[in-house]
Write a protein that holds these residues in place. Structure first.
Motif, PDB file in Angstrom:
ATOM      1  N   VAL A  33     -46.639 -81.972   6.375  1.00 52.12           N
ATOM      2  CA  VAL A  33     -47.664 -82.997   6.831  1.00 52.12           C
ATOM      3  C   VAL A  33     -48.792 -83.166   5.994  1.00 52.12           C
ATOM      4  CG1 VAL A  33     -49.192 -83.755   8.639  1.00 52.12           C
ATOM      5  CG2 VAL A  33     -47.198 -82.636   9.136  1.00 52.12           C
ATOM      6  N   SER A  34     -48.543 -84.038   4.822  1.00 48.82           N
ATOM      7  CA  SER A  34     -49.712 -84.362   3.952  1.00 48.82           C
ATOM      8  C   SER A  34     -49.467 -85.695   3.260  1.00 48.82           C
ATOM      9  CB  SER A  34     -49.627 -83.236   2.705  1.00 48.82           C
ATOM     10  OG  SER A  34     -48.448 -83.232   1.965  1.00 48.82           O
ATOM     11  N   LYS A  35     -50.142 -86.103   2.375  1.00 50.39           N
ATOM     12  CA  LYS A  35     -49.953 -87.556   1.610  1.00 50.39           C
ATOM     13  C   LYS A  35     -49.095 -87.275   0.354  1.00 50.39           C
ATOM     14  CE  LYS A  35     -54.248 -89.475   3.076  1.00 50.39           C
ATOM     15  NZ  LYS A  35     -55.546 -90.182   2.626  1.00 50.39           N
ATOM     16  N   ALA A  36     -48.753 -86.075   0.111  1.00 45.00           N
ATOM     17  CA  ALA A  36     -48.087 -85.467  -0.951  1.00 45.00           C
ATOM     18  C   ALA A  36     -46.464 -86.216  -0.706  1.00 45.00           C
ATOM     19  CB  ALA A  36     -47.831 -84.255  -1.332  1.00 45.00           C
ATOM     20  N   LYS A  37     -45.652 -86.787  -1.832  1.00 48.66           N
ATOM     21  CA  LYS A  37     -44.426 -87.249  -1.713  1.00 48.66           C
ATOM     22  C   LYS A  37     -43.463 -86.180  -1.629  1.00 48.66           C
ATOM     23  CE  LYS A  37     -45.624 -91.885  -3.073  1.00 48.66           C
ATOM     24  NZ  LYS A  37     -45.367 -92.943  -4.080  1.00 48.66           N
ATOM     25  N   SER A  38     -43.850 -84.894  -2.101  1.00 43.10           N
ATOM     26  CA  SER A  38     -43.117 -83.522  -2.254  1.00 43.10           C
ATOM     27  C   SER A  38     -43.458 -82.397  -1.335  1.00 43.10           C
ATOM     28  CB  SER A  38     -42.981 -83.151  -3.696  1.00 43.10           C
ATOM     29  OG  SER A  38     -44.286 -82.675  -4.170  1.00 43.10           O
ATOM     30  N   VAL A  39     -42.747 -81.523  -1.212  1.00 34.85           N
ATOM     31  CA  VAL A  39     -42.730 -80.436  -0.044  1.00 34.85           C
ATOM     32  C   VAL A  39     -42.781 -79.236  -0.930  1.00 34.85           C
ATOM     33  CG1 VAL A  39     -40.509 -80.271   0.807  1.00 34.85           C
ATOM     34  CG2 VAL A  39     -42.682 -79.395   2.057  1.00 34.85           C
ATOM     35  N   TRP A  40     -43.459 -78.304  -0.842  1.00 30.84           N
ATOM     36  CA  TRP A  40     -43.142 -77.012  -1.718  1.00 30.84           C
ATOM     37  C   TRP A  40     -42.200 -76.088  -0.621  1.00 30.84           C
ATOM     38  CZ3 TRP A  40     -44.908 -72.134   0.279  1.00 30.84           C
ATOM     39  CH2 TRP A  40     -44.962 -70.797  -0.675  1.00 30.84           C
ATOM     40  N   LEU A  41     -41.171 -75.339  -1.579  1.00 29.47           N
ATOM     41  CA  LEU A  41     -40.375 -74.533  -0.965  1.00 29.47           C
ATOM     42  C   LEU A  41     -40.837 -72.965  -1.139  1.00 29.47           C
ATOM     43  CD1 LEU A  41     -38.456 -76.982  -1.193  1.00 29.47           C
ATOM     44  CD2 LEU A  41     -36.520 -75.691  -1.360  1.00 29.47           C
ATOM     45  N   THR A  42     -40.815 -72.259  -0.261  1.00 27.24           N
ATOM     46  CA  THR A  42     -41.046 -70.815  -0.406  1.00 27.24           C
ATOM     47  C   THR A  42     -40.234 -70.234  -1.159  1.00 27.24           C
ATOM     48  OG1 THR A  42     -39.710 -70.124   1.576  1.00 27.24           O
ATOM     49  CG2 THR A  42     -42.072 -70.714   2.024  1.00 27.24           C
ATOM     50  N   GLU A  43     -40.268 -68.876  -1.813  1.00 30.07           N
ATOM     51  CA  GLU A  43     -39.407 -68.269  -2.390  1.00 30.07           C
ATOM     52  C   GLU A  43     -37.988 -68.033  -1.609  1.00 30.07           C
ATOM     53  OE1 GLU A  43     -39.350 -66.864  -5.406  1.00 30.07           O
ATOM     54  OE2 GLU A  43     -41.381 -67.719  -5.903  1.00 30.07           O
ATOM     55  N   GLU A  44     -38.157 -67.896  -0.380  1.00 29.40           N
ATOM     56  CA  GLU A  44     -37.007 -67.699   0.436  1.00 29.40           C
ATOM     57  C   GLU A  44     -36.251 -68.854   0.661  1.00 29.40           C
ATOM     58  OE1 GLU A  44     -35.612 -66.154   4.825  1.00 29.40           O
ATOM     59  OE2 GLU A  44     -37.806 -66.448   4.593  1.00 29.40           O
ATOM     60  N   GLY A  45     -36.914 -69.999   0.729  1.00 32.96           N
ATOM     61  CA  GLY A  45     -36.302 -71.367   0.962  1.00 32.96           C
ATOM     62  C   GLY A  45     -35.871 -71.863  -0.247  1.00 32.96           C
ATOM     63  N   ALA A  46     -36.367 -71.525  -1.428  1.00 36.09           N
ATOM     64  CA  ALA A  46     -35.704 -72.078  -2.657  1.00 36.09           C
ATOM     65  C   ALA A  46     -34.434 -71.119  -2.997  1.00 36.09           C
ATOM     66  CB  ALA A  46     -36.614 -71.778  -3.894  1.00 36.09           C
ATOM     67  N   ALA A  47     -34.311 -70.055  -2.695  1.00 38.56           N
ATOM     68  CA  ALA A  47     -33.112 -69.464  -2.738  1.00 38.56           C
ATOM     69  C   ALA A  47     -32.105 -69.757  -1.656  1.00 38.56           C
ATOM     70  CB  ALA A  47     -33.375 -67.555  -2.604  1.00 38.56           C
ATOM     71  N   ARG A  48     -32.513 -69.733  -0.541  1.00 43.04           N
ATOM     72  CA  ARG A  48     -31.415 -70.416   0.270  1.00 43.04           C
ATOM     73  C   ARG A  48     -31.097 -71.872   0.113  1.00 43.04           C
ATOM     74  NH1 ARG A  48     -29.197 -69.535   5.004  1.00 43.04           N
ATOM     75  NH2 ARG A  48     -28.978 -70.995   6.644  1.00 43.04           N
ATOM     76  N   SER A  49     -31.939 -72.590  -0.298  1.00 47.68           N
ATOM     77  CA  SER A  49     -31.680 -74.056  -0.704  1.00 47.68           C
ATOM     78  C   SER A  49     -30.427 -74.030  -2.008  1.00 47.68           C
ATOM     79  CB  SER A  49     -32.691 -74.651  -1.229  1.00 47.68           C
ATOM     80  OG  SER A  49     -32.327 -76.061  -1.571  1.00 47.68           O
ATOM     81  N   ARG A  50     -30.704 -73.279  -2.950  1.00 49.19           N
ATOM     82  CA  ARG A  50     -29.676 -72.999  -4.000  1.00 49.19           C
ATOM     83  C   ARG A  50     -28.494 -72.497  -3.404  1.00 49.19           C
ATOM     84  NH1 ARG A  50     -29.767 -72.274  -9.765  1.00 49.19           N
ATOM     85  NH2 ARG A  50     -28.048 -71.359 -10.230  1.00 49.19           N
ATOM     86  N   ALA A  51     -28.257 -71.322  -2.615  1.00 47.58           N
ATOM     87  CA  ALA A  51     -27.262 -70.916  -1.877  1.00 47.58           C
ATOM     88  C   ALA A  51     -26.377 -71.837  -1.260  1.00 47.58           C
ATOM     89  CB  ALA A  51     -27.542 -69.623  -1.151  1.00 47.58           C
ATOM     90  N   LEU A  52     -27.126 -72.580  -0.335  1.00 46.33           N
ATOM     91  CA  LEU A  52     -26.447 -73.542   0.671  1.00 46.33           C
ATOM     92  C   LEU A  52     -25.916 -74.685  -0.373  1.00 46.33           C
ATOM     93  CD1 LEU A  52     -29.155 -73.802   3.472  1.00 46.33           C
ATOM     94  CD2 LEU A  52     -26.634 -72.975   3.388  1.00 46.33           C
ATOM     95  N   PHE A  53     -26.761 -75.183  -1.289  1.00 50.19           N
ATOM     96  CA  PHE A  53     -26.186 -76.227  -2.270  1.00 50.19           C
ATOM     97  C   PHE A  53     -24.904 -75.780  -2.697  1.00 50.19           C
ATOM     98  CE2 PHE A  53     -25.866 -78.658  -6.113  1.00 50.19           C
ATOM     99  CZ  PHE A  53     -26.040 -80.067  -5.616  1.00 50.19           C
ATOM    100  N   GLU A  54     -24.827 -74.560  -3.406  1.00 46.07           N
ATOM    101  CA  GLU A  54     -23.535 -74.167  -4.083  1.00 46.07           C
ATOM    102  C   GLU A  54     -22.583 -73.994  -2.865  1.00 46.07           C
ATOM    103  OE1 GLU A  54     -24.731 -70.498  -6.052  1.00 46.07           O
ATOM    104  OE2 GLU A  54     -25.740 -71.574  -7.520  1.00 46.07           O
TER     105      GLU A  54
END
Length: 81
Positions: free
Chosen positions: A48-69
């Motif tokens: 919830v912010s005016k930004a058009k992007s969202v920040w991924l945590t370290e865990e989120g970034a790692a899980r994002s990559r693993a799920l994408f793969e």
């Protein structure tokens, strides 16, 4: 039909990898309820912010990559195009 929200969350987190930059920010053009659940799970910062992007945590970034793969890579890792 009953929807498995955890599977939806995993797919959205995987797709966030497509626009993830080196600062762990990704475009947040997904359903707000899903983004809120990902925030509640600790994978992304507060969406919830005016930004058009969202920040991924370290865990989120790692899980994002693993799920994408897991969801989108070819079984043998070779490009067939």
């Amino acid at each position: 039909m009953e929807i498995d929200e955890d599977k939806i969350d995993d797919c959205v987190l995987a797709l966030l990898f497509l626009t993830l930059d080196r600062d762990h920010r990704a475009w947040k053009g997904f359903d707000w309820a899903v983004l809120q659940r990902l925030h509640d799970k600790g994978y992304i910062g507060d969406p919830v912010s005016k930004a058009k992007s969202v920040w991924l945590t370290e865990e989120g970034a790692a899980r994002s990559r693993a799920l994408f793969e897991a969801y989108f890579s070819k079984p043998d890792g070779k490009d067939r195009t």
